[in-house]
Scaffold this motif. Structure first.
Motif, short mmCIF file in Angstrom:
data_model
loop_
_atom_site.label_atom_id
_atom_site.label_comp_id
_atom_site.label_asym_id
_atom_site.label_seq_id
_atom_site.Cartn_x
_atom_site.Cartn_y
_atom_site.Cartn_z
N MET A 1 0.70 -1.21 -0.11
CA MET A 1 0.14 0.01 -0.11
C MET A 1 0.87 1.35 0.11
SD MET A 1 -3.34 -1.03 0.43
CE MET A 1 -4.17 0.17 1.73
N ASN A 2 0.58 2.30 -0.76
CA ASN A 2 1.27 3.41 -0.84
C ASN A 2 0.60 4.60 -0.30
OD1 ASN A 2 3.09 5.25 -1.74
ND2 ASN A 2 2.21 5.59 -3.83
N LEU A 3 1.04 5.28 0.83
CA LEU A 3 0.97 6.41 1.33
C LEU A 3 1.55 7.66 0.94
CD1 LEU A 3 -1.14 7.17 3.96
CD2 LEU A 3 1.25 7.13 5.27
N TRP A 4 0.88 8.73 0.83
CA TRP A 4 1.41 10.23 0.50
C TRP A 4 1.35 10.63 1.83
CZ3 TRP A 4 0.50 12.23 -4.94
CH2 TRP A 4 1.16 11.30 -5.99
N LEU A 5 2.45 11.31 2.30
CA LEU A 5 2.57 11.98 3.55
C LEU A 5 2.92 13.39 3.28
CD1 LEU A 5 2.63 12.23 6.73
CD2 LEU A 5 5.13 11.50 6.61
N VAL A 6 2.18 14.37 3.51
CA VAL A 6 2.45 15.85 3.45
C VAL A 6 2.63 16.39 4.70
CG1 VAL A 6 1.57 18.04 2.29
CG2 VAL A 6 0.72 15.77 1.50
N THR A 7 3.93 16.71 4.78
CA THR A 7 4.41 17.45 6.24
C THR A 7 5.57 18.11 6.03
OG1 THR A 7 4.88 17.14 8.45
CG2 THR A 7 5.87 15.47 7.05
N ALA A 8 5.44 19.53 6.70
CA ALA A 8 6.81 20.27 6.34
C ALA A 8 7.65 20.12 7.77
CB ALA A 8 6.42 21.83 6.54
N GLN A 9 7.27 18.96 8.57
CA GLN A 9 7.92 18.56 9.80
C GLN A 9 8.76 17.33 9.91
OE1 GLN A 9 4.69 18.36 12.79
NE2 GLN A 9 3.88 20.30 12.04
N ASP A 10 10.01 17.61 9.23
CA ASP A 10 10.85 16.66 9.05
C ASP A 10 11.15 15.59 10.31
OD1 ASP A 10 11.40 17.46 6.53
OD2 ASP A 10 13.20 18.41 7.23
N ALA A 11 11.15 15.84 11.28
CA ALA A 11 11.08 14.88 12.50
C ALA A 11 9.95 14.05 12.60
CB ALA A 11 11.51 15.54 13.92
N GLN A 12 8.90 14.71 12.74
CA GLN A 12 7.43 13.88 12.88
C GLN A 12 7.26 13.14 11.46
OE1 GLN A 12 3.80 16.31 13.11
NE2 GLN A 12 2.67 14.59 13.95
N GLY A 19 7.28 4.07 11.32
CA GLY A 19 6.11 3.29 12.04
C GLY A 19 5.57 2.94 10.74
N LEU A 20 4.85 3.71 9.71
CA LEU A 20 4.14 3.01 8.77
C LEU A 20 4.97 1.99 7.84
CD1 LEU A 20 2.67 6.51 7.84
CD2 LEU A 20 1.43 4.41 9.02
N GLU A 21 6.26 2.41 7.80
CA GLU A 21 6.74 1.31 6.73
C GLU A 21 7.14 -0.09 7.50
OE1 GLU A 21 10.33 3.57 5.37
OE2 GLU A 21 8.93 4.40 3.81
N GLN A 22 7.40 0.12 8.85
CA GLN A 22 7.54 -1.23 9.48
C GLN A 22 6.00 -1.93 9.61
OE1 GLN A 22 8.56 -0.10 13.47
NE2 GLN A 22 10.69 0.24 12.92
N ALA A 23 4.88 -1.08 9.28
CA ALA A 23 3.55 -1.98 9.22
C ALA A 23 3.42 -2.42 7.76
CB ALA A 23 2.63 -0.96 9.82
N GLY A 24 4.28 -2.08 6.72
CA GLY A 24 4.17 -2.57 5.55
C GLY A 24 3.65 -1.50 4.57
N TRP A 25 3.56 -0.15 4.86
CA TRP A 25 3.24 1.00 3.96
C TRP A 25 4.46 1.27 3.14
CZ3 TRP A 25 -1.60 3.16 2.63
CH2 TRP A 25 -2.56 2.54 3.50
N SER A 26 4.43 1.97 2.12
CA SER A 26 5.31 2.47 1.38
C SER A 26 4.94 3.99 1.44
CB SER A 26 5.40 2.08 -0.26
OG SER A 26 6.15 2.86 -1.00
N CYS A 27 5.84 4.85 1.79
CA CYS A 27 5.67 6.16 2.12
C CYS A 27 6.42 7.33 1.17
CB CYS A 27 5.89 6.61 3.38
SG CYS A 27 5.03 5.79 4.48
N THR A 28 5.62 8.11 0.61
CA THR A 28 6.32 8.97 -0.28
C THR A 28 6.07 10.37 0.58
OG1 THR A 28 5.70 7.80 -2.20
CG2 THR A 28 6.31 10.19 -2.67
N CYS A 29 6.86 11.22 0.77
CA CYS A 29 6.90 12.36 1.47
C CYS A 29 6.74 13.51 0.60
CB CYS A 29 7.94 12.55 2.47
SG CYS A 29 7.79 11.25 3.67
N PHE A 30 5.88 14.66 1.11
CA PHE A 30 6.00 15.88 0.32
C PHE A 30 6.12 17.13 1.30
CE2 PHE A 30 3.76 12.93 -2.55
CZ PHE A 30 4.31 13.10 -3.84
#
Length: 111
Positions: A1-12, A19-30
């Motif tokens: 599953m592919n999740l797009w994360l939109v956040t300006a907060q690098d640490a968060q 956590g999401l990738e450990q649960a099997g999600w593929s994350c793309t950050c913007f």
């Protein structure tokens, strides 16, 4: 599953991504909503996760834009970082699938 994360907060973002990738999600950050909206014109994720504050339009603006364009109109959208009830209600009215506070564990987010 592919999740797009939109956040300006690098640490968060990195904590969420880990956590999401450990649960099997593929994350793309913007870093902002404009970049996510432009990318969505060429491909679509399985879900969006928007973290407030979200430049340049805020979560409400990005959510409105995503909900008004197909095929993203039906993709799940979660918003994090909203503490006040009035804003949560507005985001839900705009089509958010869930609105959560800034501090949320991966288990709660996945549920």
């Amino acid at each position: 599953m592919n999740l797009w994360l939109v956040t300006a907060q690098d640490a968060q973002g990195s904590l969420l991504v880990r956590g999401l990738e450990q649960a099997g999600w593929s994350c793309t950050c913007f870093a902002d909503g404009e970049a996510a909206e432009q990318a969505a014109q060429g491909e679509t994720p399985d879900a969006f996760l928007i973290v407030e504050p979200c430049a340049p339009w805020g979560a409400a603006g990005l959510l409105s834009r995503l909900r008004s364009t197909s095929p993203d109109a039906e993709r799940p959208v979660l918003v994090l970082g909203v503490e006040d009830a009035e804003t949560r209600t507005r985001l839900l009215d705009l089509g958010a699938d869930d609105v959560l506070p800034a501090v949320v564990g991966t288990d709660e987010l996945l549920a």
